[in-house]
Enzyme design. Structure first.
Site, PDB file in Angstrom:
ATOM      1  N   GLY A  11      47.403  28.358  60.427  1.00 45.53           N
ATOM      2  CA  GLY A  11      48.031  27.991  59.158  1.00 45.53           C
ATOM      3  C   GLY A  11      47.100  27.220  58.247  1.00 45.53           C
ATOM      4  N   HIS A  12      45.801  27.482  58.317  1.00 43.54           N
ATOM      5  CA  HIS A  12      44.780  26.698  57.589  1.00 43.54           C
ATOM      6  C   HIS A  12      44.877  26.818  56.073  1.00 43.54           C
ATOM      7  CE1 HIS A  12      42.883  30.582  57.092  1.00 43.54           C
ATOM      8  NE2 HIS A  12      42.012  30.037  56.274  1.00 43.54           N
ATOM      9  N   GLY A  14      47.774  26.735  54.452  1.00 46.83           N
ATOM     10  CA  GLY A  14      48.985  26.028  54.028  1.00 46.83           C
ATOM     11  C   GLY A  14      48.685  24.615  53.592  1.00 46.83           C
ATOM     12  N   TYR A 137      65.957  26.890  61.632  1.00 47.71           N
ATOM     13  CA  TYR A 137      64.605  26.300  61.614  1.00 47.71           C
ATOM     14  C   TYR A 137      64.517  25.166  62.629  1.00 47.71           C
ATOM     15  CZ  TYR A 137      60.700  23.708  59.321  1.00 47.71           C
ATOM     16  OH  TYR A 137      59.540  23.032  59.020  1.00 47.71           O
ATOM     17  N   LYS A 141      62.167  24.723  66.040  1.00 45.12           N
ATOM     18  CA  LYS A 141      61.271  23.569  66.221  1.00 45.12           C
ATOM     19  C   LYS A 141      61.581  22.840  67.524  1.00 45.12           C
ATOM     20  CE  LYS A 141      58.691  23.893  62.573  1.00 45.12           C
ATOM     21  NZ  LYS A 141      57.252  24.180  62.708  1.00 45.12           N
ATOM     22  N   PRO A 164      56.638  15.455  61.629  1.00 49.62           N
ATOM     23  CA  PRO A 164      56.418  14.881  60.298  1.00 49.62           C
ATOM     24  C   PRO A 164      57.711  14.786  59.494  1.00 49.62           C
ATOM     25  CG  PRO A 164      54.972  16.780  60.690  1.00 49.62           C
ATOM     26  CD  PRO A 164      56.027  16.783  61.749  1.00 49.62           C
ATOM     27  N   ASN A 166      59.387  14.654  55.442  1.00 46.40           N
ATOM     28  CA  ASN A 166      59.127  15.555  54.313  1.00 46.40           C
ATOM     29  C   ASN A 166      57.734  15.314  53.755  1.00 46.40           C
ATOM     30  OD1 ASN A 166      61.995  15.493  54.743  1.00 46.40           O
ATOM     31  ND2 ASN A 166      62.184  16.576  52.775  1.00 46.40           N
TER      32      ASN A 166
HETATM   33  N1  LIG Z   1      56.167  20.925  54.030  1.00 43.66           N
HETATM   34  C1  LIG Z   1      56.927  20.026  54.604  1.00 43.66           C
HETATM   35  O1  LIG Z   1      57.648  19.248  53.937  1.00 43.66           O
HETATM   36  C2  LIG Z   1      56.947  19.888  56.101  1.00 43.66           C
HETATM   37  C3  LIG Z   1      56.236  20.758  56.939  1.00 43.66           C
HETATM   38  N2  LIG Z   1      56.296  20.576  58.296  1.00 43.66           N
HETATM   39  C4  LIG Z   1      55.596  21.495  59.223  1.00 43.66           C
HETATM   40  O2  LIG Z   1      54.207  21.540  58.942  1.00 43.66           O
HETATM   41  C5  LIG Z   1      53.696  22.844  59.241  1.00 43.66           C
HETATM   42  C6  LIG Z   1      52.989  23.412  58.025  1.00 43.66           C
HETATM   43  O3  LIG Z   1      53.863  23.371  56.938  1.00 43.66           O
HETATM   44  P1  LIG Z   1      53.286  23.638  55.458  1.00 43.66           P
HETATM   45  O4  LIG Z   1      51.810  23.457  55.457  1.00 43.66           O
HETATM   46  O5  LIG Z   1      54.125  22.849  54.510  1.00 43.66           O
HETATM   47  O6  LIG Z   1      53.629  25.184  55.256  1.00 43.66           O
HETATM   48  P2  LIG Z   1      52.930  26.234  54.279  1.00 43.66           P
HETATM   49  O7  LIG Z   1      53.982  27.221  53.931  1.00 43.66           O
HETATM   50  O8  LIG Z   1      52.195  25.509  53.196  1.00 43.66           O
HETATM   51  O9  LIG Z   1      51.840  26.942  55.233  1.00 43.66           O
HETATM   52  C7  LIG Z   1      52.278  27.685  56.304  1.00 43.66           C
HETATM   53  C8  LIG Z   1      51.129  28.540  56.771  1.00 43.66           C
HETATM   54  O10 LIG Z   1      51.568  29.286  57.902  1.00 43.66           O
HETATM   55  C9  LIG Z   1      50.938  30.534  57.844  1.00 43.66           C
HETATM   56  N3  LIG Z   1      51.814  31.578  58.383  1.00 43.66           N
HETATM   57  C10 LIG Z   1      53.127  31.758  58.141  1.00 43.66           C
HETATM   58  N4  LIG Z   1      53.561  32.856  58.785  1.00 43.66           N
HETATM   59  C11 LIG Z   1      52.473  33.383  59.426  1.00 43.66           C
HETATM   60  C12 LIG Z   1      52.254  34.515  60.251  1.00 43.66           C
HETATM   61  N5  LIG Z   1      53.248  35.361  60.536  1.00 43.66           N
HETATM   62  N6  LIG Z   1      51.010  34.734  60.744  1.00 43.66           N
HETATM   63  C13 LIG Z   1      49.996  33.896  60.449  1.00 43.66           C
HETATM   64  N7  LIG Z   1      50.128  32.794  59.678  1.00 43.66           N
HETATM   65  C14 LIG Z   1      51.358  32.552  59.173  1.00 43.66           C
HETATM   66  C15 LIG Z   1      50.638  30.866  56.390  1.00 43.66           C
HETATM   67  O11 LIG Z   1      49.394  31.520  56.359  1.00 43.66           O
HETATM   68  P3  LIG Z   1      48.861  32.414  55.107  1.00 43.66           P
HETATM   69  O12 LIG Z   1      48.698  31.462  53.962  1.00 43.66           O
HETATM   70  O13 LIG Z   1      47.555  32.969  55.610  1.00 43.66           O
HETATM   71  O14 LIG Z   1      49.908  33.486  54.870  1.00 43.66           O
HETATM   72  C16 LIG Z   1      50.630  29.498  55.718  1.00 43.66           C
HETATM   73  O15 LIG Z   1      49.360  29.130  55.304  1.00 43.66           O
HETATM   74  C17 LIG Z   1      54.888  23.684  59.691  1.00 43.66           C
HETATM   75  O16 LIG Z   1      54.960  23.699  61.094  1.00 43.66           O
HETATM   76  C18 LIG Z   1      56.074  22.928  59.103  1.00 43.66           C
HETATM   77  O17 LIG Z   1      57.240  23.153  59.876  1.00 43.66           O
HETATM   78  C19 LIG Z   1      57.008  19.554  58.868  1.00 43.66           C
HETATM   79  C20 LIG Z   1      57.713  18.685  58.072  1.00 43.66           C
HETATM   80  C21 LIG Z   1      57.736  18.786  56.653  1.00 43.66           C
HETATM   81  C1  LIG Z   2      61.187  19.048  55.490  1.00 41.74           C
HETATM   82  C2  LIG Z   2      62.651  19.454  55.559  1.00 41.74           C
HETATM   83  O1  LIG Z   2      63.032  20.105  54.372  1.00 41.74           O
HETATM   84  C3  LIG Z   2      64.298  20.719  54.396  1.00 41.74           C
HETATM   85  O2  LIG Z   2      65.294  19.761  54.333  1.00 41.74           O
HETATM   86  P1  LIG Z   2      65.503  18.889  53.031  1.00 41.74           P
HETATM   87  O3  LIG Z   2      64.694  17.676  53.143  1.00 41.74           O
HETATM   88  O4  LIG Z   2      66.978  18.748  52.793  1.00 41.74           O
HETATM   89  O5  LIG Z   2      64.906  19.866  51.943  1.00 41.74           O
HETATM   90  P2  LIG Z   2      64.662  19.830  50.391  1.00 41.74           P
HETATM   91  O6  LIG Z   2      63.393  19.120  50.125  1.00 41.74           O
HETATM   92  O7  LIG Z   2      64.779  21.249  49.938  1.00 41.74           O
HETATM   93  O8  LIG Z   2      65.921  19.026  49.757  1.00 41.74           O
HETATM   94  C4  LIG Z   2      66.004  17.655  49.824  1.00 41.74           C
HETATM   95  C5  LIG Z   2      67.146  17.192  48.901  1.00 41.74           C
HETATM   96  O9  LIG Z   2      66.696  17.350  47.542  1.00 41.74           O
HETATM   97  C6  LIG Z   2      67.724  17.966  46.774  1.00 41.74           C
HETATM   98  N1  LIG Z   2      67.139  18.660  45.619  1.00 41.74           N
HETATM   99  C7  LIG Z   2      67.373  18.318  44.316  1.00 41.74           C
HETATM  100  N2  LIG Z   2      66.739  19.157  43.489  1.00 41.74           N
HETATM  101  C8  LIG Z   2      66.081  20.053  44.291  1.00 41.74           C
HETATM  102  C9  LIG Z   2      65.238  21.181  43.994  1.00 41.74           C
HETATM  103  O10 LIG Z   2      65.000  21.550  42.807  1.00 41.74           O
HETATM  104  N3  LIG Z   2      64.710  21.847  45.071  1.00 41.74           N
HETATM  105  C10 LIG Z   2      64.969  21.472  46.355  1.00 41.74           C
HETATM  106  N4  LIG Z   2      64.395  22.175  47.357  1.00 41.74           N
HETATM  107  N5  LIG Z   2      65.781  20.428  46.683  1.00 41.74           N
HETATM  108  C11 LIG Z   2      66.327  19.727  45.640  1.00 41.74           C
HETATM  109  C12 LIG Z   2      68.381  18.900  47.782  1.00 41.74           C
HETATM  110  O11 LIG Z   2      69.648  19.281  47.289  1.00 41.74           O
HETATM  111  C13 LIG Z   2      68.442  18.009  49.012  1.00 41.74           C
HETATM  112  O12 LIG Z   2      69.514  17.129  48.911  1.00 41.74           O
HETATM  113  C14 LIG Z   2      64.606  21.510  55.609  1.00 41.74           C
HETATM  114  O13 LIG Z   2      65.189  22.720  55.155  1.00 41.74           O
HETATM  115  C15 LIG Z   2      63.393  21.684  56.432  1.00 41.74           C
HETATM  116  O14 LIG Z   2      62.458  22.512  55.804  1.00 41.74           O
HETATM  117  C16 LIG Z   2      62.803  20.359  56.693  1.00 41.74           C
HETATM  118  O15 LIG Z   2      62.490  20.049  57.826  1.00 41.74           O
END
Ligand SMILES: NC(=O)C1=CN([C@@H]2O[C@H](COP(=O)(O)OP(=O)(O)OC[C@H]3O[C@@H](n4cnc5c(N)ncnc54)[C@H](OP(=O)(O)O)[C@@H]3O)[C@@H](O)[C@H]2O)C=CC1
Ligand SMILES: C[C@H]1O[C@H](OP(=O)(O)OP(=O)(O)OC[C@H]2O[C@@H](n3cnc4c(=O)[nH]c(N)nc43)[C@H](O)[C@@H]2O)[C@@H](O)[C@@H](O)C1=O
Length: 314
Positions: A11-12, A14, A137, A141, A164, A166
């Site tokens: 996931g590099h 991401g 999801y 996890k 982690p 959010n």
């Molecule tokens: N974002 C957040 O708020 C949070 C994220 N996390 C966790 O952190 C980790 C990374 O999240 P984040 O960086 O935000 O996610 P991103 O969506 O930014 O990145 C996810 C990456 O996973 C890769 N990927 C997805 N599906 C496939 C597949 N089928 N095969 C190969 N690669 C795949 C993608 O690669 P490519 O670009 O090459 O398609 C992408 O770069 C996850 O485990 C997530 O659950 C935990 C808490 C909060």
């Molecule tokens: C990291 C965590 O993230 C997810 O959980 P979440 O924290 O609830 O996700 P969220 O960031 O989308 O929302 C946070 C709050 O914010 C409010 N909200 C307002 N306005 C917008 C808006 O415009 N977009 C979004 N997305 N939310 C909004 C929204 O209604 C909610 O009350 C998990 O699915 C899962 O992925 C997980 O583990």
């Protein structure tokens, strides 16, 4: 991890994976293995198995996943369950078959029960019903955590699980519907300011509270724990402070310079009322966050602006 270790970052490209790659390179680790999803679809067991037999990495950061906000999780329920189970099963099992020294699995704060006491301690896992909107999801996890612990128990694998809170930061997902709240608000307030729109609409009531950690801070924590933490179970990674969605919106409004009004779309779900991480275990392990929310949002906003139309939408 010595500097010559071969490290695979799944996931590099991401937000988290790219931050981990930056952190490793900054610390002199250059023997890194990376593959895009087009090069290596991690849902495919055969190609993952072949990849691990060929590369035989010493360390693995498992940061590849199907990730999204509350609406994405609730819309693509089957995809969030299937894809995340496939990705983590394939990587964890192939790591074991090929003698990976240590693996870090990234979970999420949504694994905890919807109404668990706050702040969330690691041992609250599986003590109550999950938040409905992201249950698929969360189940995936939780399975990843349990798989790492089962491979430790049966085969002695040193596979650790981190949870982690959010996250936000560079390379975030700015998709209008599928993104998380903070990138969504950065984009919406920016575009409203550009287009002189009278109102910006926030999803839900604005009263839920969320904790936010800058992705490069998370990457530092992952780097630190990969070197210093070798226990079963899970470790929360967060700041230990949270903010209401309404106050978050007001902060983003101020940073983007938007001058109009805010209203709330009550047809959208609030999700979990609060999910503040207890970070005692993390602090006792020797790590604390450095980037505070206002500073982090400014950094993320600059990154958003620098990318323009090329901003990521996943
Ligand atoms: N974002 C957040 O708020 C949070 C994220 N996390 C966790 O952190 C980790 C990374 O999240 P984040 O960086 O935000 O996610 P991103 O969506 O930014 O990145 C996810 C990456 O996973 C890769 N990927 C997805 N599906 C496939 C597949 N089928 N095969 C190969 N690669 C795949 C993608 O690669 P490519 O670009 O090459 O398609 C992408 O770069 C996850 O485990 C997530 O659950 C935990 C808490 C909060
Ligand atoms: C990291 C965590 O993230 C997810 O959980 P979440 O924290 O609830 O996700 P969220 O960031 O989308 O929302 C946070 C709050 O914010 C409010 N909200 C307002 N306005 C917008 C808006 O415009 N977009 C979004 N997305 N939310 C909004 C929204 O209604 C909610 O009350 C998990 O699915 C899962 O992925 C997980 O583990």
């Amino acid at each position: 991890m010595d500097k010559s270790s071969k490290i695979y970052i799944a996931g590099h490209r991401g937000m988290v994976g790219s931050a981990i790659q930056r952190t490793l390179e900054k610390n002199g680790y250059t023997n890194l293995v990376v593959k895009t999803s087009a090069e290596l679809d991690l849902r495919n067991q055969a190609v993952v198995s072949e990849f691990f037999e060929t590369e035989k990495p010493d360390y693995v950061f498992l940061a590849a996943a199907k990730v999204g906000g509350i609406i994405a999780n609730n819309t693509y329920r089957a995809d969030f369950l299937y894809e995340n189970l496939q990705i983590q099963n394939n990587i964890i099992h192939s790591s074991h078959l090929n003698g990976v020294k240590k693996l870090m699995f990234l979970g999420s704060s949504c694994i905890y029960p919807k109404m668990a006491p706050q702040p969330l301690k690691e041992d609250y896992l599986l003590t109550g019903p999950l938040e409905e909107t992201n249950e698929p999801y969360a189940i995936a996890k939780i399975a990843g955590i349990k798989m790492c612990d089962a491979y430790r128990a049966q085969f002695g694998c040193n596979y650790i699980s981190v949870m982690p809170t959010n996250l936000y930061g560079f390379n975030d997902n700015y998709h209008p519907q599928n993104s998380h709240v903070l990138p969504a608000l950065i984009r919406r307030f920016h575009e409203a300011a550009e287009q002189n729109l009278p109102t910006v609409t926030i999803w839900g009531s604005g009263s839920p509270k969320r904790e936010f950690l800058f992705a490069d801070d998370l990457a530092e924590a992952c780097f630190y724990l990969m070197q210093n933490y070798n226990e079963p179970g899970l470790v929360n990674i967060g700041t230990g402070e949270d903010i209401s969605i309404k106050d978050l919106a007001l902060l983003v409004k101020e940073i983007t310079g938007y001058k109009g009004e805010i209203d709330f779309d009550h047809t959208k779900p609030d999700g979990t009322p609060r999910k503040l991480m207890d970070v005692t275990k993390l602090h006792n392990a020797g790590w604390r966050h450095k980037i505070e929310l206002a500073e982090g949002i400014k950094l993320a906003y600059q990154d958003f602006l620098s990318k323009g139309a090329l901003v990521a939408e996943r």
